[in-house]
Design an enzyme around this catalytic site. Structure first.
Site, PDB file in Angstrom:
ATOM      1  N   CYS A 255       0.642  -1.386  -0.040  1.00  0.00           N
ATOM      2  CA  CYS A 255      -0.044   0.116  -0.036  1.00  0.00           C
ATOM      3  C   CYS A 255       1.019   1.144   0.052  1.00  0.00           C
ATOM      4  CB  CYS A 255      -1.053  -0.073   1.179  1.00  0.00           C
ATOM      5  SG  CYS A 255      -0.192  -0.026   2.822  1.00  0.00           S
ATOM      6  N   HIS A 303      -2.848   1.354   6.929  1.00  0.00           N
ATOM      7  CA  HIS A 303      -3.117   1.243   5.342  1.00  0.00           C
ATOM      8  C   HIS A 303      -3.387   2.612   4.830  1.00  0.00           C
ATOM      9  CE1 HIS A 303      -4.408  -0.713   1.592  1.00  0.00           C
ATOM     10  NE2 HIS A 303      -5.298   0.147   1.334  1.00  0.00           N
ATOM     11  N   HIS A 315      -5.467   2.201  -4.534  1.00  0.00           N
ATOM     12  CA  HIS A 315      -4.784   1.673  -3.482  1.00  0.00           C
ATOM     13  C   HIS A 315      -4.267   0.252  -3.996  1.00  0.00           C
ATOM     14  CE1 HIS A 315      -7.949  -0.817  -1.185  1.00  0.00           C
ATOM     15  NE2 HIS A 315      -8.444  -0.422  -2.304  1.00  0.00           N
TER      16      HIS A 315
END
Length: 339
Positions: A255, A303, A315
């Site tokens: 990520c 994240h 993402h």
């Protein structure tokens, strides 16, 4: 930004989404009764897989942080070693210039008694020092003092380099430890997935790919700057590429690797970890998000994605799911940072 509010109210986390999709898919396949109030036998397995993926992502960010620290320390150690080599060369040159005096010091491994007097801090030795100065000359005394200072600096730099090497070794061990943690969690998740009946495994895989890799309607949202626009374009060019923990492009990403790589393509350096990226710029409300803004999730910012416009983020989700678009409200605790 009405679309933000609409999407935020229907926000979901990854695990909940996967389970919802799986329940519908399982019902369609006849795996469980669609109206059953009792959890399917494998719901716990799927929830455990989602939990393991989340924990693996947190461990991945810890790995990234340790790896970045190790990289920084390697550069510092390398610089110190180069500096030490240059200092040693300079000292050797000064010794050569001092001739036999410096040679005697070098061979003996210390100062000659008369030279020790020269550098003594005892005031009572003043006259003796003056006598020595008369013999070796003021110029030579200055060179000796310069040599002594250079040797002191060299010793300090060597000590600092040794300390950095110790830190580097600790950081390497931390990297290895976090790597083992990630690998164990991912291996356990794969083992659990492989134990699912084929129909449920297929449903899980479909749920994992439920985001979009094609271009959705991003509305008329405008990036906050040219560099933000360039970062969004870079992130869009990575759509469909796989999630690989610890990877930061250009062919695979985790990520924070995706967002760091995207901004690097725009000529902007941001931290390697999602936690670091959370503070890589100015915080703005979600309702004011613009394309290129970083969106971190969960209370620990484990994240991160990039806002793309019209309530969508790009993402790298988790293993098995490619870089894609998902609604900005996909996970709790969204925090928006404008780089």
């Amino acid at each position: 930004m009405g679309s933000h509010r609409r999407l935020a109210q229907s926000g979901f986390d990854r695990g909940a989404t996967a389970l919802c999709v799986l329940s519908a898919a399982a019902a369609a396949l006849g795996v469980v009764p669609a109206t059953s109030a009792v959890a399917a036998p494998h719901d716990d397995t799927r929830a455990e897989v989602d939990r393991l993926y989340e924990e693996a992502e947190k461990a991945t960010e810890a790995y990234n942080k340790a790896d970045a620290r190790a990289g920084s320390l390697r550069k510092q150690v390398s610089g110190a070693q180069d500096r030490i080599a240059r200092q040693q060369e300079h000292i050797n040159s000064m010794r050569d210039a001092l001739g036999s005096l410096a040679g005697a010091q070098y061979r003996s491994g210390g100062l000659d008694p008369s030279l020790a007097l020269l550098f003594s801090d005892d005031p009572d030795d003043y006259l003796d020092k003056a006598a020595v100065l008369d013999r070796i000359g003021v110029h030579q005394a200055g060179e000796l003092k310069e040599l002594q200072e250079a040797m002191r600096d060299l010793a300090q730099d060597r000590s600092e380099a040794a300390r950095k090497l110790g830190e580097l070794e600790k950081s390497r061990k931390a990297v290895a430890s976090h790597k083992r943690t990630v690998e164990k969690k991912l291996a356990k998740a794969r083992q659990l997935l492989n134990a699912l009946p084929s129909a449920e495994r297929a449903a899980y895989d479909r749920a994992s790919r439920s985001g979009r890799t094609d271009l959705p309607d991003l509305g008329g949202d405008v990036p906050s700057s040219e560099r933000a626009a360039a970062a969004v374009a870079a992130a869009q060019s990575a759509l469909g590429r796989p999630y690989v923990w610890g990877a930061n492009g250009p062919y695979a990403f985790d990520c924070s690797g995706l967002t760091q790589w995207a901004y690097a393509q725009a000529g902007v350096a941001i931290p390697r970890t999602s936690q670091g990226q959370r503070f890589a710029g100015r915080q703005v409300p979600l309702s004011q998000a613009q394309p290129g803004d970083l969106v971190t999730y969960r209370s620990d910012a484990s994240h991160v994605g990039m806002y793309a416009g019209n309530g969508q983020v790009i993402h790298a989700p988790y293993p098995g799911a490619p870089v894609r678009y998902d609604p900005v409200g996909m996970m709790p605790g969204a925090t928006v940072t404008r780089v």
